[in-house]
Scaffold this motif. Structure first.
Motif, PDB file in Angstrom:
ATOM      1  N   VAL A  18       0.838  -1.208   0.000  1.00  0.00           N
ATOM      2  CA  VAL A  18       0.000   0.000   0.000  1.00  0.00           C
ATOM      3  C   VAL A  18       0.870   1.254   0.000  1.00  0.00           C
ATOM      4  O   VAL A  18       0.607   2.209  -0.752  1.00  0.00           O
ATOM      5  N   ASP A  49       1.533   8.967  -6.291  1.00  0.00           N
ATOM      6  CA  ASP A  49       1.911  10.373  -6.134  1.00  0.00           C
ATOM      7  C   ASP A  49       2.877  10.805  -7.233  1.00  0.00           C
ATOM      8  O   ASP A  49       2.724  11.877  -7.821  1.00  0.00           O
ATOM      9  N   GLY A  52       1.158  15.285  -4.395  1.00  0.00           N
ATOM     10  CA  GLY A  52       0.917  14.450  -3.227  1.00  0.00           C
ATOM     11  C   GLY A  52       2.050  14.561  -2.225  1.00  0.00           C
ATOM     12  O   GLY A  52       3.077  15.199  -2.471  1.00  0.00           O
ATOM     13  N   THR A  75       1.071   3.953  -3.029  1.00  0.00           N
ATOM     14  CA  THR A  75       0.779   5.362  -2.771  1.00  0.00           C
ATOM     15  C   THR A  75       1.898   6.252  -3.280  1.00  0.00           C
ATOM     16  O   THR A  75       1.651   7.287  -3.915  1.00  0.00           O
TER      17      THR A  75
END
Length: 108
Positions: free
Chosen positions: A27, A35, A41, A31
């Motif tokens: 995860v 980004d 992000g 992520t």
């Protein structure tokens, strides 16, 4: 960690801890990649923490895994090496993110 017969088991982590930690890493890496793909992000904003601490961690992690390979081959030549190569990839991912942040923070 010792096996039932008292012998040493290299790199063994009980499954109840291994599975959640692997899911967390997947995860987190997804992520970070998302980004970078979007160009915005938390992980794309240049941060000194990633430029310094992630580079150090990645370098130490990679060095430890590079040392682990010959040690494991000497002690247990029949043991699987895929986990070691997987850790090399994780360390290189951390180093790549750290280098990206270091280059963005460097004075031009």
């Amino acid at each position: 960690m010792a096996a039932a017969d008292g012998s040493l088991v290299l790199g063994a982590l009980p499954y109840e801890y291994l599975s959640p930690s692997q899911l967390f890493l997947i995860v987190l890496m997804a992520t970070i990649c998302l980004d970078f793909t979007r160009g915005r992000g938390f992980f794309v904003q240049p941060r000194r923490f990633f430029a310094v601490h992630w580079l150090w961690f990645g370098g130490i992690y990679l060095a430890a895994m590079l040392l682990r390979f010959p040690i494991q081959m000497a002690l247990k030549p029949d043991a699987p090496v895929i986990p070691i190569f997987f850790h090399w990839g994780l360390a290189l991912f951390v180093i790549a993110v750290g280098l990206w942040h270091k280059r963005r923070l460097a004075p031009r």
